[in-house]
Design a protein around this motif. Structure first.
Motif, PDB file in Angstrom:
ATOM      1  N   ASN A  73       0.843  -1.190   0.000  1.00  0.00           N
ATOM      2  CA  ASN A  73       0.000   0.000   0.000  1.00  0.00           C
ATOM      3  C   ASN A  73       0.879   1.241   0.000  1.00  0.00           C
ATOM      4  N   ARG A 133       2.455   5.206  -5.029  1.00  0.00           N
ATOM      5  CA  ARG A 133       1.444   4.376  -5.697  1.00  0.00           C
ATOM      6  C   ARG A 133       1.861   4.069  -7.135  1.00  0.00           C
ATOM      7  N   PRO A 181      -3.238   2.177  -3.776  1.00  0.00           N
ATOM      8  CA  PRO A 181      -3.421   3.467  -3.084  1.00  0.00           C
ATOM      9  C   PRO A 181      -3.718   3.259  -1.607  1.00  0.00           C
ATOM     10  N   TYR A 218      -5.673   3.768   1.782  1.00  0.00           N
ATOM     11  CA  TYR A 218      -7.106   3.950   2.007  1.00  0.00           C
ATOM     12  C   TYR A 218      -7.381   4.048   3.500  1.00  0.00           C
ATOM     13  N   GLU A 267      -3.274  12.578  -5.928  1.00  0.00           N
ATOM     14  CA  GLU A 267      -3.035  11.397  -5.098  1.00  0.00           C
ATOM     15  C   GLU A 267      -4.074  11.293  -3.988  1.00  0.00           C
ATOM     16  N   SER A 325      -6.668   8.209  -3.388  1.00  0.00           N
ATOM     17  CA  SER A 325      -6.753   7.587  -2.078  1.00  0.00           C
ATOM     18  C   SER A 325      -8.189   7.605  -1.552  1.00  0.00           C
TER      19      SER A 325
END
Length: 406
Positions: free
Chosen positions: A73, A137, A172, A174, A256, A260
């Motif tokens: 991640n 990412r 991404p 989270y 980004e 996310s």
């Protein structure tokens, strides 16, 4: 031409080494005494080592890269172990090794970490480790290793590239969100429904083909045996809670954060038991039909890991053109970092034809809405569009502010 130049350099260095040996020997012969002969015999081991190194082949080296896992991640760290093996114990004065990675990982700081100076001596096996902090990412590739050896005098140096490919996928980042569908519409906008998103499994109304994400308990074994393929029960649904998420891919400094938040949103929807479709328009159009289950979630996360902010089409234009292909009357969740009047107009038309509209406006950390954006938020509320402003790093608090509570 290049190979010829390299060969000439090697021949010249070999000749230079012989000249140095001859000079030290001549000095010892003509000068005599302990000091001159001491200098000659002290230089002789270095000269012999240089000659031996000129015949040493790097082809016997075997380089291996060990990655702890392939899925990460964003923001996690990666510890890479590099192992080197060789067949004989020829003494090596130094070994400079560098792991070549793709461009997103090639920051100045990371480049220093992927390169290491090792003093192997006569060891046949040795290794080193490096850590890449805060993985960005994306889909990242490891291409090859470059190894370089040399002698103490700096006369003979050898370099070789070993192809060793590897790949990691960085999903991404989270946040854990609690999704509650918007249902009833009042003058002030939409409210969150308290009904649990699920099928009414107490009453089966038919059978259908098995789809990824169906539960094991839904399988109709009698129908499966008759048709020689897996069939599942079709249940009466209390109410459609399907949503369709559209993410803006126009270049923006908050892109980004947009990715996310979108990842957090689709994960929350699917974990709730609802189904979701997904659309992005970057370099290419990516459309995912409405579906549910873990397989669908993995598919969406894989796409979100690779998507880039390279859309040449504005978000309002995407909403206007792509909304025509969606047949269902469902809830639309729009995620963007740029709020414009044109976007509100296109979203309002889409809501009139298809269903409810909720727009998530992503802002930077502790960034507030401008006066122009506040006026657009008031205009959106009058047109039945709910706008939720989300600051980067404060995703969970944003949901609690809109009654997404258990």
């Amino acid at each position: 031409m290049k190979k010829r130049w390299i060969l000439l350099r090697k021949v010249w260095k070999f000749i230079l080494l012989l000249i140095l040996v001859f000079l030290t020997f001549s000095y010892a012969m003509f000068e005599g005494g302990f000091v001159s002969w001491f200098l000659f015999y002290s230089f002789l081991p270095f000269a012999i080592y240089c000659m031996a190194l000129s015949f040493y082949s790097l082809n016997e080296l075997e380089v291996t890269r060990l990655l702890p896992k392939s899925d990460f991640n964003a923001g996690e760290s990666l510890k890479v172990t590099v192992k080197v093996k060789r067949a004989n114990a020829f003494p090596l004065f130094f070994l400079l090794i560098e792991d070549h990675v793709n461009e997103p990982l090639k920051s100045a700081q990371q480049r220093k970490k992927t390169k290491s100076l090792i003093l192997p001596g006569v060891k046949k096996e040795f290794s080193y480790e490096y850590i890449i902090d805060e993985l960005p990412r994306g889909e990242h590739f490891f291409h090859s290793f470059s190894l370089k050896i040399g002698d103490p005098l700096g006369l003979f140096e050898k370099e070789k590239t070993f192809n060793q490919e590897g790949k990691i996928i960085v999903y991404p980042a989270y946040s854990e969100l609690f999704y509650q569908p918007f249902e009833n519409q009042y003058d002030q906008g939409l409210t969150a429904s308290r009904e649990r998103v699920q099928r009414d499994t107490s009453m089966a109304v038919g059978v259908r083909d098995y789809q990824p994400g169906d539960r094991f308990s839904w399988i109709n074994w009698k129908a499966s045996a008759k048709r020689n393929e897996i069939m599942t029960k079709e249940f009466e649904q209390r109410q459609s809670h399907d949503v369709f998420v559209v993410m803006d891919c126009v270049p923006d400094q908050c892109f980004e954060a947009v990715v996310s938040y979108t990842a957090s949103l689709v994960r929350a929807v699917l974990k709730k038991g609802a189904q979701t479709g997904f659309l992005t328009y970057s370099k290419d159009r990516a459309y995912f039909p409405i579906n549910g289950g873990e397989a669908h979630l993995r598919q969406l996360f894989y796409h979100l890991a690779k998507v880039e902010a390279k859309s040449l089409r504005s978000f309002d234009r995407v909403i206007e053109t792509e909304g025509l292909f969606i047949q269902q009357s469902i809830s639309f969740l729009l995620v963007t970092a740029q709020l414009t009047k044109s976007l509100l107009e296109k979203a309002s038309l889409l809501g009139q034809r298809k269903g409810s509209i909720t727009l998530f406006l992503i802002k930077g950390h502790k960034e507030t809405a401008t006066d122009y954006e506040r006026s657009l938020i008031s205009l959106a509320s009058a047109r039945g569009i709910r706008i939720i402003m989300v600051n980067e790093g404060e995703q969970r608090s944003a949901f609690s502010e809109v009654n997404f509570r258990t």
